[in-house]
Design a protein around this motif. Structure first.
Motif, PDB file in Angstrom:
ATOM      1  N   THR A   1      28.581  27.821  64.216  1.00 43.46           N
ATOM      2  CA  THR A   1      27.946  26.786  65.040  1.00 43.46           C
ATOM      3  C   THR A   1      26.892  26.028  64.240  1.00 43.46           C
ATOM      4  N   VAL A   2      26.079  26.779  63.495  1.00 44.52           N
ATOM      5  CA  VAL A   2      25.053  26.149  62.659  1.00 44.52           C
ATOM      6  C   VAL A   2      25.701  25.245  61.618  1.00 44.52           C
ATOM      7  N   VAL A   3      26.740  25.760  60.967  1.00 41.02           N
ATOM      8  CA  VAL A   3      27.396  25.007  59.903  1.00 41.02           C
ATOM      9  C   VAL A   3      28.060  23.751  60.449  1.00 41.02           C
ATOM     10  N   VAL A   4      28.753  23.855  61.580  1.00 38.01           N
ATOM     11  CA  VAL A   4      29.503  22.705  62.091  1.00 38.01           C
ATOM     12  C   VAL A   4      28.566  21.593  62.526  1.00 38.01           C
ATOM     13  N   TYR A   5      27.391  21.923  63.051  1.00 36.37           N
ATOM     14  CA  TYR A   5      26.448  20.870  63.428  1.00 36.37           C
ATOM     15  C   TYR A   5      25.773  20.257  62.204  1.00 36.37           C
ATOM     16  N   PHE A   6      25.619  21.038  61.143  1.00 39.68           N
ATOM     17  CA  PHE A   6      25.157  20.459  59.876  1.00 39.68           C
ATOM     18  C   PHE A   6      26.202  19.483  59.333  1.00 39.68           C
ATOM     19  N   VAL A   7      27.469  19.812  59.516  1.00 38.38           N
ATOM     20  CA  VAL A   7      28.549  18.911  59.084  1.00 38.38           C
ATOM     21  C   VAL A   7      28.504  17.606  59.881  1.00 38.38           C
ATOM     22  N   VAL A   8      28.291  17.706  61.189  1.00 38.59           N
ATOM     23  CA  VAL A   8      28.168  16.507  62.024  1.00 38.59           C
ATOM     24  C   VAL A   8      27.018  15.637  61.530  1.00 38.59           C
TER      25      VAL A   8
ATOM     26  N   GLY B   1      25.767  15.636  58.551  1.00 34.53           N
ATOM     27  CA  GLY B   1      26.125  15.112  57.248  1.00 34.53           C
ATOM     28  C   GLY B   1      27.091  13.938  57.330  1.00 34.53           C
ATOM     29  N   LEU B   2      28.034  13.984  58.272  1.00 35.27           N
ATOM     30  CA  LEU B   2      28.995  12.890  58.416  1.00 35.27           C
ATOM     31  C   LEU B   2      28.311  11.614  58.894  1.00 35.27           C
ATOM     32  N   PHE B   3      27.415  11.741  59.858  1.00 34.36           N
ATOM     33  CA  PHE B   3      26.676  10.562  60.304  1.00 34.36           C
ATOM     34  C   PHE B   3      25.811  10.012  59.172  1.00 34.36           C
TER      35      PHE B   3
END
Length: 239
Positions: free
Chosen positions: A207-214, A216-218
């Motif tokens: 969960t932590v990683v996937v929101y960091f990815v979000v 990062g994409l923005f």
């Protein structure tokens, strides 16, 4: 021995998190385009409306100025989330045209909700650009028998473009980041996909990683816009 076991467990967790992220990466990348499409369409609609509203803010008719100013002030100062909920629940879920019924999708309602403040902000940008042109240019053009429309179209508007471009790009970047609110009204965008991925994998580290990815994409999409805006500002500062 215990330390070795703990390291192996931690390594296994990291490996599982990485595998889950790789699995969900295509869906995350695809859903980012939903945000981009909403931002592009909302910016286009807001820009077209702003091109009409901007000159009306300088209209010689007081009633036109007052009404336009009221529109601009309302939608410039309204919370984006309120406007998104407003557009989602005020507009119908489908539209009847003759004997056919066309769906009115949630993503388009969000687009309209974001286009409203975009139009108000761009109207102010346009108004400021018009007023930044020295008034002597209006007088010189009129002395050459140009009509008000000709002066605006051929002399004022071309000069406004370079003045409007940097703030317009900043406005677009803000709209892009605001599209993350679309997930709150059921639009399957990047943030919604991240939430689905988090619930599916059901791991705190993922969960932590996937929101960091979000995040990062923005950032990867908006940061080049910010850099380009700075470049254009410096370039036109001396023109």
């Amino acid at each position: 021995m215990l330390a070795v076991i703990e390291r192996e467990i931690a390594h296994g967790r990291h490996h599982a998190t990485l595998n889950a992220l790789i699995t969900w990466a295509p869906a995350l990348g695809k859903s980012l385009w939903v945000n981009i499409e909403i931002s592009l369409l909302a910016s286009a609609l807001g820009t077209l409306a702003g091109l009409v509203l901007g000159p009306l803010l300088l209209s010689p008719l007081r009633i036109v100025r007052v009404v336009t100013r009221g529109y601009v002030q309302v939608f410039r100062n309204a919370p984006l989330l309120v406007l998104i909920y407003f557009s989602t629940y005020v507009f119908p879920f489908e539209i009847a045209i003759g004997h056919q019924t066309l769906p009115f999708p949630d993503w388009f309602k969000v687009t309209l909700g974001l286009a409203l403040p975009a139009s108000a902000n761009f109207a102010e940008i346009f108004r400021g650009a018009i007023q930044s042109i020295p008034h002597a240019q209006w007088d010189a053009a009129r002395s050459l028998a140009f009509s008000r429309t000709q002066v605006f179209r051929w002399i004022i508007l071309p000069q406004c473009v370079k003045r409007m471009l940097p703030p317009w790009m900043n406005l677009y970047a803000s709209i892009t980041m605001a599209t993350a609110l679309a997930s709150l009204v059921g639009v399957h965008d990047l943030l919604d996909t991240a939430q689905v991925a988090s619930n599916t994998v059901a791991r705190a580290d993922f969960t932590v990683v996937v929101y960091f990815v979000v995040l990062g994409l923005f950032f990867a999409y908006c940061y080049p816009i910010a850099r380009l805006t700075r470049f254009i500002e410096k370039r036109y500062a001396f023109s």
